[in-house]
Design a protein around this motif. Structure first.
Motif, PDB file in Angstrom:
ATOM      1  N   LYS A 117       2.657  14.269  -4.189  1.00  0.00           N
ATOM      2  CA  LYS A 117       1.840  15.163  -3.366  1.00  0.00           C
ATOM      3  C   LYS A 117       1.065  14.393  -2.303  1.00  0.00           C
ATOM      4  CE  LYS A 117       1.480  19.332  -5.690  1.00  0.00           C
ATOM      5  NZ  LYS A 117       1.083  20.456  -4.921  1.00  0.00           N
ATOM      6  N   CYS A 118       1.593  13.227  -1.924  1.00  0.00           N
ATOM      7  CA  CYS A 118       0.986  12.413  -0.879  1.00  0.00           C
ATOM      8  C   CYS A 118       1.824  12.505   0.384  1.00  0.00           C
ATOM      9  CB  CYS A 118       0.883  10.956  -1.327  1.00  0.00           C
ATOM     10  SG  CYS A 118       0.185   9.869  -0.073  1.00  0.00           S
ATOM     11  N   ARG A 119       1.177  12.810   1.494  1.00  0.00           N
ATOM     12  CA  ARG A 119       1.858  12.848   2.796  1.00  0.00           C
ATOM     13  C   ARG A 119       1.522  11.548   3.510  1.00  0.00           C
ATOM     14  NH1 ARG A 119       4.486  12.945   7.232  1.00  0.00           N
ATOM     15  NH2 ARG A 119       4.695  14.842   8.436  1.00  0.00           N
ATOM     16  N   ILE A 120       2.545  10.784   3.834  1.00  0.00           N
ATOM     17  CA  ILE A 120       2.378   9.519   4.532  1.00  0.00           C
ATOM     18  C   ILE A 120       2.892   9.697   5.949  1.00  0.00           C
ATOM     19  CG2 ILE A 120       3.049   7.097   4.610  1.00  0.00           C
ATOM     20  CD1 ILE A 120       3.449   7.278   1.528  1.00  0.00           C
ATOM     21  N   LEU A 121       2.077   9.286   6.911  1.00  0.00           N
ATOM     22  CA  LEU A 121       2.457   9.404   8.317  1.00  0.00           C
ATOM     23  C   LEU A 121       2.127   8.104   9.033  1.00  0.00           C
ATOM     24  CD1 LEU A 121       3.270  10.814  10.946  1.00  0.00           C
ATOM     25  CD2 LEU A 121       0.971  11.802  11.013  1.00  0.00           C
ATOM     26  N   GLY A 122       3.160   7.478   9.570  1.00  0.00           N
ATOM     27  CA  GLY A 122       2.980   6.267  10.350  1.00  0.00           C
ATOM     28  C   GLY A 122       3.249   6.532  11.816  1.00  0.00           C
TER      29      GLY A 122
ATOM     30  N   LEU B  92       0.825  -1.206   0.000  1.00  0.00           N
ATOM     31  CA  LEU B  92       0.000   0.000   0.000  1.00  0.00           C
ATOM     32  C   LEU B  92       0.862   1.259   0.000  1.00  0.00           C
ATOM     33  CD1 LEU B  92      -2.868  -0.810   2.508  1.00  0.00           C
ATOM     34  CD2 LEU B  92      -3.141  -0.118   0.146  1.00  0.00           C
ATOM     35  N   LEU B  93       1.856   1.280   0.880  1.00  0.00           N
ATOM     36  CA  LEU B  93       2.714   2.461   0.965  1.00  0.00           C
ATOM     37  C   LEU B  93       3.468   2.694  -0.331  1.00  0.00           C
ATOM     38  CD1 LEU B  93       4.109   2.188   4.599  1.00  0.00           C
ATOM     39  CD2 LEU B  93       2.166   3.536   3.757  1.00  0.00           C
ATOM     40  N   GLU B  94       3.929   1.624  -0.958  1.00  0.00           N
ATOM     41  CA  GLU B  94       4.634   1.763  -2.243  1.00  0.00           C
ATOM     42  C   GLU B  94       3.727   2.400  -3.286  1.00  0.00           C
ATOM     43  OE1 GLU B  94       7.866   2.096  -4.237  1.00  0.00           O
ATOM     44  OE2 GLU B  94       7.866   1.192  -2.244  1.00  0.00           O
ATOM     45  N   GLN B  95       2.487   1.991  -3.283  1.00  0.00           N
ATOM     46  CA  GLN B  95       1.500   2.563  -4.211  1.00  0.00           C
ATOM     47  C   GLN B  95       1.319   4.059  -3.939  1.00  0.00           C
ATOM     48  OE1 GLN B  95      -2.309   0.633  -3.842  1.00  0.00           O
ATOM     49  NE2 GLN B  95      -3.371   2.325  -4.828  1.00  0.00           N
ATOM     50  N   TYR B  96       1.177   4.430  -2.675  1.00  0.00           N
ATOM     51  CA  TYR B  96       0.969   5.835  -2.332  1.00  0.00           C
ATOM     52  C   TYR B  96       2.222   6.676  -2.588  1.00  0.00           C
ATOM     53  CZ  TYR B  96      -3.477   4.623  -0.159  1.00  0.00           C
ATOM     54  OH  TYR B  96      -4.760   4.197   0.071  1.00  0.00           O
ATOM     55  N   ARG B  97       3.389   6.095  -2.455  1.00  0.00           N
ATOM     56  CA  ARG B  97       4.637   6.840  -2.685  1.00  0.00           C
ATOM     57  C   ARG B  97       4.797   7.278  -4.138  1.00  0.00           C
ATOM     58  NH1 ARG B  97       7.178   2.758   1.076  1.00  0.00           N
ATOM     59  NH2 ARG B  97       7.255   3.865   3.062  1.00  0.00           N
ATOM     60  N   GLN B  98       4.003   6.728  -5.027  1.00  0.00           N
ATOM     61  CA  GLN B  98       4.050   7.126  -6.436  1.00  0.00           C
ATOM     62  C   GLN B  98       3.551   8.562  -6.629  1.00  0.00           C
ATOM     63  OE1 GLN B  98       5.563   4.951  -8.586  1.00  0.00           O
ATOM     64  NE2 GLN B  98       5.810   3.781  -6.697  1.00  0.00           N
ATOM     65  N   ASN B  99       2.763   9.039  -5.694  1.00  0.00           N
ATOM     66  CA  ASN B  99       2.222  10.391  -5.763  1.00  0.00           C
ATOM     67  C   ASN B  99       3.119  11.328  -4.950  1.00  0.00           C
ATOM     68  OD1 ASN B  99       0.786  12.788  -5.651  1.00  0.00           O
ATOM     69  ND2 ASN B  99      -0.984  11.926  -4.592  1.00  0.00           N
TER      70      ASN B  99
ATOM     71  N   GLY C  66     -11.304  25.954  -1.158  1.00  0.00           N
ATOM     72  CA  GLY C  66     -11.037  24.602  -0.658  1.00  0.00           C
ATOM     73  C   GLY C  66     -11.332  23.531  -1.693  1.00  0.00           C
ATOM     74  N   LYS C  67     -10.550  22.487  -1.626  1.00  0.00           N
ATOM     75  CA  LYS C  67     -10.717  21.348  -2.528  1.00  0.00           C
ATOM     76  C   LYS C  67     -10.739  20.070  -1.695  1.00  0.00           C
ATOM     77  CE  LYS C  67      -8.038  23.614  -6.083  1.00  0.00           C
ATOM     78  NZ  LYS C  67      -6.724  23.764  -6.657  1.00  0.00           N
ATOM     79  N   PRO C  68     -11.452  19.071  -2.178  1.00  0.00           N
ATOM     80  CA  PRO C  68     -11.432  17.792  -1.468  1.00  0.00           C
ATOM     81  C   PRO C  68     -10.018  17.205  -1.449  1.00  0.00           C
ATOM     82  CG  PRO C  68     -13.177  17.836  -3.112  1.00  0.00           C
ATOM     83  CD  PRO C  68     -12.331  19.051  -3.342  1.00  0.00           C
ATOM     84  N   LEU C  69      -9.719  16.500  -0.378  1.00  0.00           N
ATOM     85  CA  LEU C  69      -8.456  15.777  -0.259  1.00  0.00           C
ATOM     86  C   LEU C  69      -8.760  14.302  -0.069  1.00  0.00           C
ATOM     87  CD1 LEU C  69      -6.455  17.929   2.334  1.00  0.00           C
ATOM     88  CD2 LEU C  69      -6.086  17.818  -0.132  1.00  0.00           C
ATOM     89  N   GLU C  70      -7.925  13.486  -0.647  1.00  0.00           N
ATOM     90  CA  GLU C  70      -8.032  12.056  -0.388  1.00  0.00           C
ATOM     91  C   GLU C  70      -7.286  11.772   0.909  1.00  0.00           C
ATOM     92  OE1 GLU C  70      -6.822   7.837  -2.466  1.00  0.00           O
ATOM     93  OE2 GLU C  70      -6.997   9.620  -3.723  1.00  0.00           O
ATOM     94  N   MET C  71      -7.942  11.034   1.803  1.00  0.00           N
ATOM     95  CA  MET C  71      -7.352  10.780   3.109  1.00  0.00           C
ATOM     96  C   MET C  71      -7.764   9.385   3.574  1.00  0.00           C
ATOM     97  SD  MET C  71      -7.594  13.274   6.440  1.00  0.00           S
ATOM     98  CE  MET C  71      -6.709  14.646   5.709  1.00  0.00           C
ATOM     99  N   HIS C  72      -6.772   8.631   4.052  1.00  0.00           N
ATOM    100  CA  HIS C  72      -7.031   7.268   4.522  1.00  0.00           C
ATOM    101  C   HIS C  72      -6.338   7.045   5.853  1.00  0.00           C
ATOM    102  CE1 HIS C  72      -8.514   6.436   0.515  1.00  0.00           C
ATOM    103  NE2 HIS C  72      -7.392   6.928   0.032  1.00  0.00           N
ATOM    104  N   LEU C  73      -6.969   6.239   6.693  1.00  0.00           N
ATOM    105  CA  LEU C  73      -6.387   5.808   7.960  1.00  0.00           C
ATOM    106  C   LEU C  73      -6.389   4.287   7.969  1.00  0.00           C
ATOM    107  CD1 LEU C  73      -5.384   6.207  10.905  1.00  0.00           C
ATOM    108  CD2 LEU C  73      -7.806   6.209  11.578  1.00  0.00           C
ATOM    109  N   TYR C  74      -5.193   3.711   8.137  1.00  0.00           N
ATOM    110  CA  TYR C  74      -5.054   2.262   8.211  1.00  0.00           C
ATOM    111  C   TYR C  74      -4.642   1.872   9.619  1.00  0.00           C
ATOM    112  CZ  TYR C  74      -5.215   2.396   3.131  1.00  0.00           C
ATOM    113  OH  TYR C  74      -5.600   2.606   1.841  1.00  0.00           O
ATOM    114  N   LEU C  75      -5.371   0.934  10.183  1.00  0.00           N
ATOM    115  CA  LEU C  75      -5.049   0.374  11.500  1.00  0.00           C
ATOM    116  C   LEU C  75      -4.441  -0.995  11.244  1.00  0.00           C
ATOM    117  CD1 LEU C  75      -8.341   1.522  13.231  1.00  0.00           C
ATOM    118  CD2 LEU C  75      -6.102   2.647  13.284  1.00  0.00           C
ATOM    119  N   VAL C  76      -3.153  -1.128  11.542  1.00  0.00           N
ATOM    120  CA  VAL C  76      -2.366  -2.285  11.100  1.00  0.00           C
ATOM    121  C   VAL C  76      -2.282  -3.330  12.203  1.00  0.00           C
ATOM    122  CG1 VAL C  76      -0.186  -3.035  10.096  1.00  0.00           C
ATOM    123  CG2 VAL C  76      -1.030  -0.712   9.633  1.00  0.00           C
TER     124      VAL C  76
END
Length: 137
Positions: A25-30, A16-23, A122-132
């Motif tokens: 303009k994506c902020r990933i926070l673990g 999943l993270l590899e997929q998101y890292r393609q963007n 304002g514009k919509p943002l894509e946002m996801h929360l994963y509980l691992v």
């Protein structure tokens, strides 16, 4: 766009993270759940990692306000994940878990459906929360 909260297993996380890292303009926070004994510890980690302009000081409404702002960043996608979910208060403290999930549901809803109405330009943002969870669960 479908903002979501999702439970996943550890083995799914890297893909999943590899997929998101393609963007770019994506902020990933673990966040490591082992470091969180309460909802306030988790909020504090988000506050620090996202460089909130002012501290929340254990006031959950402030956390909500900053999470519905994020104007100091230029991202169009946010991915948050909590590892070691099974070792956090989120697994066994039902009130705190409910509060945290409710807050994030409201934040995700805001960024998908409310940002255009509530923020000038304002514009919509894509946002996801994963509980691992560990793979053995």
């Amino acid at each position: 766009m479908k903002n979501k909260i999702e439970y996943i297993q550890e083995k799914e996380l890297n893909g999943l993270l590899e997929q998101y890292r393609q963007n770019p303009k994506c902020r990933i926070l673990g966040v490591d759940g082992k470091k969180c004994d309460s909802i306030y510890d988790l909020v504090s980690l988000f506050e620090t990692e996202l460089s909130f302009p002012w501290k929340c000081e254990k006031i959950l409404d402030r956390f909500m306000d900053w999470m519905r702002d994020l104007s100091w960043y230029d991202y169009n996608q946010y991915v948050f994940y909590v590892t070691n979910y099974h070792r956090t208060f989120l697994l066994y403290e039902s009130k705190d878990k409910g509060d945290f999930i409710d807050m994030f549901e409201e934040i995700l809803f805001f960024w998908e459906f409310g940002a255009e109405k509530c923020i000038v330009g304002g514009k919509p943002l894509e946002m996801h929360l994963y509980l691992v969870m560990p793979d053995e669960y």
